[in-house]
Design a protein around this motif. Structure first.
Motif, PDB file in Angstrom:
ATOM      1  N   GLN A 154      -5.949  11.907  -6.377  1.00 38.36           N
ATOM      2  CA  GLN A 154      -5.147  10.770  -5.910  1.00 38.36           C
ATOM      3  C   GLN A 154      -4.030  11.229  -4.966  1.00 38.36           C
ATOM      4  N   LYS A 155      -3.437  12.375  -5.276  1.00 38.73           N
ATOM      5  CA  LYS A 155      -2.385  12.908  -4.391  1.00 38.73           C
ATOM      6  C   LYS A 155      -2.946  13.197  -3.004  1.00 38.73           C
ATOM      7  N   ASP A 156      -4.192  13.729  -2.973  1.00 39.32           N
ATOM      8  CA  ASP A 156      -4.816  14.037  -1.678  1.00 39.32           C
ATOM      9  C   ASP A 156      -5.054  12.761  -0.867  1.00 39.32           C
ATOM     10  N   LEU A 157      -5.547  11.719  -1.559  1.00 38.05           N
ATOM     11  CA  LEU A 157      -5.780  10.440  -0.874  1.00 38.05           C
ATOM     12  C   LEU A 157      -4.466   9.870  -0.348  1.00 38.05           C
ATOM     13  N   ALA A 158      -3.443   9.929  -1.207  1.00 38.17           N
ATOM     14  CA  ALA A 158      -2.136   9.386  -0.817  1.00 38.17           C
ATOM     15  C   ALA A 158      -1.579  10.145   0.378  1.00 38.17           C
ATOM     16  N   HIS A 195      -8.279   9.117  12.725  1.00 44.26           N
ATOM     17  CA  HIS A 195      -9.710   9.249  12.424  1.00 44.26           C
ATOM     18  C   HIS A 195      -9.916   9.696  10.984  1.00 44.26           C
ATOM     19  N   GLU A 196      -9.045  10.613  10.526  1.00 39.01           N
ATOM     20  CA  GLU A 196      -9.179  11.144   9.172  1.00 39.01           C
ATOM     21  C   GLU A 196      -9.050  10.012   8.148  1.00 39.01           C
ATOM     22  N   LEU A 197      -8.154   9.078   8.477  1.00 35.52           N
ATOM     23  CA  LEU A 197      -7.916   7.956   7.572  1.00 35.52           C
ATOM     24  C   LEU A 197      -9.132   7.028   7.520  1.00 35.52           C
ATOM     25  N   THR A 198      -9.755   6.789   8.669  1.00 38.60           N
ATOM     26  CA  THR A 198     -10.901   5.873   8.672  1.00 38.60           C
ATOM     27  C   THR A 198     -12.069   6.469   7.881  1.00 38.60           C
ATOM     28  N   GLU A 199     -12.185   7.810   7.913  1.00 37.89           N
ATOM     29  CA  GLU A 199     -13.267   8.451   7.140  1.00 37.89           C
ATOM     30  C   GLU A 199     -13.069   8.271   5.640  1.00 37.89           C
ATOM     31  N   SER A 200     -11.816   8.168   5.204  1.00 39.16           N
ATOM     32  CA  SER A 200     -11.534   8.027   3.769  1.00 39.16           C
ATOM     33  C   SER A 200     -11.212   6.581   3.395  1.00 39.16           C
ATOM     34  N   TYR A 201     -11.516   5.670   4.309  1.00 42.28           N
ATOM     35  CA  TYR A 201     -11.091   4.285   4.104  1.00 42.28           C
ATOM     36  C   TYR A 201     -11.556   3.704   2.765  1.00 42.28           C
ATOM     37  N   GLU A 202     -12.868   3.914   2.466  1.00 42.75           N
ATOM     38  CA  GLU A 202     -13.422   3.315   1.239  1.00 42.75           C
ATOM     39  C   GLU A 202     -12.678   3.829   0.008  1.00 42.75           C
ATOM     40  N   ALA A 203     -12.498   5.143  -0.060  1.00 41.02           N
ATOM     41  CA  ALA A 203     -11.851   5.750  -1.234  1.00 41.02           C
ATOM     42  C   ALA A 203     -10.408   5.275  -1.361  1.00 41.02           C
ATOM     43  N   ILE A 204      -9.717   5.180  -0.219  1.00 44.58           N
ATOM     44  CA  ILE A 204      -8.317   4.736  -0.246  1.00 44.58           C
ATOM     45  C   ILE A 204      -8.241   3.281  -0.699  1.00 44.58           C
ATOM     46  N   ASN A 205      -9.135   2.466  -0.145  1.00 43.77           N
ATOM     47  CA  ASN A 205      -9.146   1.054  -0.505  1.00 43.77           C
ATOM     48  C   ASN A 205      -9.437   0.874  -2.003  1.00 43.77           C
ATOM     49  N   GLU A 206     -10.382   1.645  -2.501  1.00 39.60           N
ATOM     50  CA  GLU A 206     -10.714   1.567  -3.937  1.00 39.60           C
ATOM     51  C   GLU A 206      -9.518   1.955  -4.794  1.00 39.60           C
ATOM     52  N   ALA A 207      -8.814   3.012  -4.382  1.00 43.19           N
ATOM     53  CA  ALA A 207      -7.652   3.475  -5.159  1.00 43.19           C
ATOM     54  C   ALA A 207      -6.578   2.388  -5.211  1.00 43.19           C
ATOM     55  N   ILE A 208      -6.349   1.727  -4.079  1.00 35.99           N
ATOM     56  CA  ILE A 208      -5.311   0.686  -4.032  1.00 35.99           C
ATOM     57  C   ILE A 208      -5.738  -0.519  -4.872  1.00 35.99           C
ATOM     58  N   ASN A 229       0.825  -1.212   0.000  1.00 40.49           N
ATOM     59  CA  ASN A 229       0.000   0.000   0.000  1.00 40.49           C
ATOM     60  C   ASN A 229       0.858   1.260   0.000  1.00 40.49           C
ATOM     61  N   VAL A 230       1.943   1.228   0.781  1.00 47.63           N
ATOM     62  CA  VAL A 230       2.817   2.413   0.819  1.00 47.63           C
ATOM     63  C   VAL A 230       3.445   2.628  -0.565  1.00 47.63           C
ATOM     64  N   ALA A 231       3.835   1.538  -1.234  1.00 46.91           N
ATOM     65  CA  ALA A 231       4.424   1.672  -2.584  1.00 46.91           C
ATOM     66  C   ALA A 231       3.411   2.275  -3.559  1.00 46.91           C
ATOM     67  N   VAL A 232       2.164   1.786  -3.510  1.00 53.81           N
ATOM     68  CA  VAL A 232       1.127   2.319  -4.409  1.00 53.81           C
ATOM     69  C   VAL A 232       0.864   3.790  -4.083  1.00 53.81           C
ATOM     70  N   MET A 233       0.776   4.098  -2.786  1.00 54.47           N
ATOM     71  CA  MET A 233       0.486   5.475  -2.385  1.00 54.47           C
ATOM     72  C   MET A 233       1.642   6.411  -2.737  1.00 54.47           C
ATOM     73  N   ALA A 234       2.873   5.917  -2.641  1.00 53.08           N
ATOM     74  CA  ALA A 234       4.022   6.755  -3.043  1.00 53.08           C
ATOM     75  C   ALA A 234       3.930   7.051  -4.535  1.00 53.08           C
ATOM     76  N   TYR A 235       3.504   6.057  -5.310  1.00 54.79           N
ATOM     77  CA  TYR A 235       3.321   6.261  -6.759  1.00 54.79           C
ATOM     78  C   TYR A 235       2.249   7.323  -7.014  1.00 54.79           C
ATOM     79  N   LEU A 236       1.090   7.186  -6.336  1.00 55.35           N
ATOM     80  CA  LEU A 236      -0.005   8.145  -6.545  1.00 55.35           C
ATOM     81  C   LEU A 236       0.398   9.548  -6.083  1.00 55.35           C
TER      82      LEU A 236
END
Ligand code: SF4
Ligand code: SF4
Ligand code: SF4
Length: 295
Positions: free
Chosen positions: A194-198, A277-290, A179-186
């Motif tokens: 995508q940058k905001d999610l990452a 908490h901020e991460l849990t609110e965006s969980y669905e979007a982050i999971n979808e992106a990954i 996940n960190v590798a994918v997020m570093a890419y985004l």
């Protein structure tokens, strides 16, 4: 099924090739053109390096345990520039992201230089695993052991260089590394969204790296997890502690601070240690992106 198994099964399962008629020059040119279009240009990928200092290679194994996911990463997103075990190139090169496994023995001048060169040549440095983040089991070494008399104290890498991101765990989970590798890419190549999610995903891990984190101890578990009401009584900290400074009583960790050697294993293993908490609110979007990236 292992990484190699999945590769070999694919080739073993292929039907025997039928002889084909020689392609006409025009067909061949068209085929080459199609092939060219299918190959993703390397310029679109991020470049990755992997510096391995005093670690047990368990973090490398965790990375490889992504199996097909690792192949997707290497195929689409990551150009692996150097790595002692998975790539031929072993000299540190200029890269976007460097993963570092292990801590650094202060008597090992080559390792000290290697870690400094890694910093100079990388845009983002990621401490991979509890040894790189906090010292972990290498904190036991206080020098002069009979089998390694030349070795003195081992330092987590952020005592020598600035580190941007921590990936905790001994070893970290394969999913977290992926996940960190994918997020570093985004973060480096993605759209604004995508940058905001990452950024959201990586912020708790960046905070771990930028905090007062040259060491982590029983007090960190107390102040950052238990006193925040985040402890769920899983016992991972107690199981990870090499000195038995943490015991579980009535489902809660009890700390014996005098026994703590500040190895950080408990903090690194705590699943609530980088809760956001901020991460849990965006969980669905982050999971979808990954998931979309790995398809
Ligand atoms: Fe090995 Fe754990 Fe250190 Fe990784 S963090 S190098 S798995 S001891
Ligand atoms: Fe290490 Fe145990 Fe101290 Fe945590 S409580 S830092 S695991 S010695
Ligand atoms: Fe609580 Fe974290 Fe220890 Fe689990 S690892 S018992 S959540 S402090």
């Amino acid at each position: 099924m292992g990484l190699l198994d999945s590769v070999f099964k694919k080739s073993a399962g292929e039907a025997p090739q039928k002889p084909v008629a020689a392609a006409k020059p025009a067909d061949a040119a068209q085929k080459m053109e199609t092939t060219k279009k299918e190959v993703k240009p390397v310029a679109d990928k991020i470049t990755l390096g992997y510096t391995h200092v005093s670690g047990c290679t368990g973090c490398t194994v965790a990375l490889a345990d992504n199996y097909a996911g690792l192949l997707t990463l290497l195929d689409k997103y990551v150009d692996l520039k150097y790595m002692p075990t998975l790539a031929d190139a072993r000299h540190i090169q200029k890269v976007d992201v460097s993963f570092v496994e292990g801590s650094v023995c202060i008597n090992d001048k080559l390792a000290v230089e290697e870690i400094k060169e890694t910093r100079e040549k990388s845009t983002i440095v990621v401490a991979l695993g509890a040894c790189a983040c906090y010292g972990n089991i290498t904190r036991f070494c206080r020098g002069g052991q009979q089998n390694q008399p030349g070795h003195e104290a081992f330092l987590p890498i952020n005592e020598l260089i600035k580190v941007d991101v921590f990936i905790p765990g001994c070893a970290p989970t394969p999913q977290l590394i992926r996940n960190v590798a994918v997020m570093a890419y985004l973060l480096l190549k993605g759209t604004k969204e995508q940058k905001d999610l990452a950024t959201k995903y990586l912020t708790p891990l960046m905070n771990m790296a930028s905090g007062c984190s040259n060491h982590a101890c029983a007090c960190d578990i107390l102040t950052q997890v238990i006193n925040q009401g985040l402890c769920m009584g899983c016992g991972s900290c107690s199981a990870a502690c090499p000195t038995r400074a943490i015991t579980m009583e009535y489902g809660k960790p009890q700390l014996e601070r005098d026994m703590c050697i500040k190895c950080g294993a408990c903090v690194s293993q705590c699943p609530r240690g980088f809760f956001s908490h901020e991460l849990t609110e965006s969980y669905e979007a982050i999971n979808e992106a990954i998931m979309a990236a790995l398809q």
